[in-house]
Design a protein around this motif. Structure first.
Motif, short mmCIF file in Angstrom:
data_model
loop_
_atom_site.label_atom_id
_atom_site.label_comp_id
_atom_site.label_asym_id
_atom_site.label_seq_id
_atom_site.Cartn_x
_atom_site.Cartn_y
_atom_site.Cartn_z
N ASN A 113 -15.72 5.77 -10.78
CA ASN A 113 -14.51 5.22 -11.38
C ASN A 113 -13.33 6.19 -11.42
N PRO A 114 -13.53 7.47 -11.70
CA PRO A 114 -12.36 8.37 -11.68
C PRO A 114 -11.68 8.42 -10.31
N LEU A 115 -12.45 8.39 -9.24
CA LEU A 115 -11.88 8.37 -7.90
C LEU A 115 -11.12 7.07 -7.66
N LEU A 116 -11.72 5.96 -8.02
CA LEU A 116 -11.09 4.66 -7.83
C LEU A 116 -9.80 4.54 -8.64
N GLU A 117 -9.83 5.05 -9.86
CA GLU A 117 -8.64 5.00 -10.71
C GLU A 117 -7.52 5.87 -10.15
N GLU A 118 -7.86 7.04 -9.66
CA GLU A 118 -6.84 7.94 -9.09
C GLU A 118 -6.27 7.34 -7.81
N TYR A 119 -7.09 6.70 -7.03
CA TYR A 119 -6.63 6.05 -5.80
C TYR A 119 -5.63 4.93 -6.14
N GLU A 120 -5.95 4.11 -7.12
CA GLU A 120 -5.03 3.03 -7.53
C GLU A 120 -3.73 3.61 -8.07
N LYS A 121 -3.84 4.68 -8.82
CA LYS A 121 -2.65 5.35 -9.35
C LYS A 121 -1.79 5.89 -8.21
N ALA A 122 -2.43 6.42 -7.20
CA ALA A 122 -1.71 6.99 -6.05
C ALA A 122 -0.88 5.94 -5.34
N LYS A 123 -1.45 4.75 -5.19
CA LYS A 123 -0.70 3.67 -4.53
C LYS A 123 0.57 3.34 -5.32
N LYS A 124 0.47 3.36 -6.64
CA LYS A 124 1.65 3.11 -7.48
C LYS A 124 2.65 4.25 -7.37
N ILE A 125 2.14 5.47 -7.32
CA ILE A 125 3.03 6.64 -7.19
C ILE A 125 3.86 6.52 -5.92
N LEU A 126 3.20 6.19 -4.81
CA LEU A 126 3.93 6.06 -3.55
C LEU A 126 4.85 4.85 -3.56
N ALA A 127 4.38 3.74 -4.09
CA ALA A 127 5.20 2.52 -4.11
C ALA A 127 6.46 2.71 -4.94
N ASN A 128 6.36 3.51 -6.00
CA ASN A 128 7.51 3.72 -6.89
C ASN A 128 8.38 4.90 -6.49
N GLY A 129 8.04 5.57 -5.39
CA GLY A 129 8.84 6.71 -4.95
C GLY A 129 8.88 7.83 -5.97
N ALA A 130 7.75 8.11 -6.57
CA ALA A 130 7.66 9.11 -7.65
C ALA A 130 8.03 10.50 -7.13
N SER A 131 8.24 11.38 -8.07
CA SER A 131 8.65 12.76 -7.76
C SER A 131 7.54 13.51 -7.03
N ASP A 132 7.94 14.58 -6.35
CA ASP A 132 6.97 15.45 -5.68
C ASP A 132 5.96 15.99 -6.67
N LYS A 133 6.41 16.25 -7.88
CA LYS A 133 5.52 16.79 -8.91
C LYS A 133 4.36 15.82 -9.19
N LYS A 134 4.66 14.52 -9.28
CA LYS A 134 3.61 13.53 -9.53
C LYS A 134 2.68 13.39 -8.33
N VAL A 135 3.26 13.46 -7.13
CA VAL A 135 2.45 13.38 -5.91
C VAL A 135 1.47 14.56 -5.87
#
Length: 118
Positions: free
Chosen positions: A69-91
């Motif tokens: 689950n931690p891997l799956l949750e981080e993967y889902e979070k990553a898709k949102k980070i990229l979709a929202n154009g988040a900062s380099d720090k969040k990436v």
């Protein structure tokens, strides 16, 4: 992260109690999650959503089966980070979190493989 991530009972259900088959599964798992970790980093730093999705689809079924689950949750979070154009720090934070998760998974597979050999 101190808690075990991999549900090894599932592996026993899938491959049985044969030490060679468990070792083979663990070796394949180490390779797959190392490749995923590296591809995840590349796709996140390149902000390449398609590559991230492709890599996620490759590893997601096994991750779900093993209860990662931690891997799956981080993967889902990553898709949102990229979709929202988040900062380099969040990436970068996401990359570091996923590296830590994958490294723990690889270590657990390695320990189990060594346990099967003894």
């Amino acid at each position: 992260m101190n808690n075990q991530l991999i549900n090894f009972e599932i592996i026993n259900e899938v491959v049985g109690d044969d030490a060679d088959r468990i070792d083979e599964f663990c070796q394949a798992g180490m390779t797959s999650f190392a490749q995923f970790r590296d591809a995840y980093e590349e796709s996140m730093l390149d902000r390449n959503m398609q590559q991230l999705r492709d890599e996620g689809h490759r590893v997601k079924p096994v991750a779900q089966m093993l209860g990662l689950n931690p891997l799956l949750e981080e993967y889902e979070k990553a898709k949102k980070i990229l979709a929202n154009g988040a900062s380099d720090k969040k990436v970068i934070a996401s990359v570091k979190d996923m590296q830590q998760i994958c490294n723990q998974i690889i270590e657990e597979f390695q320990q189990r493989a060594e346990q099967e050999k003894s």
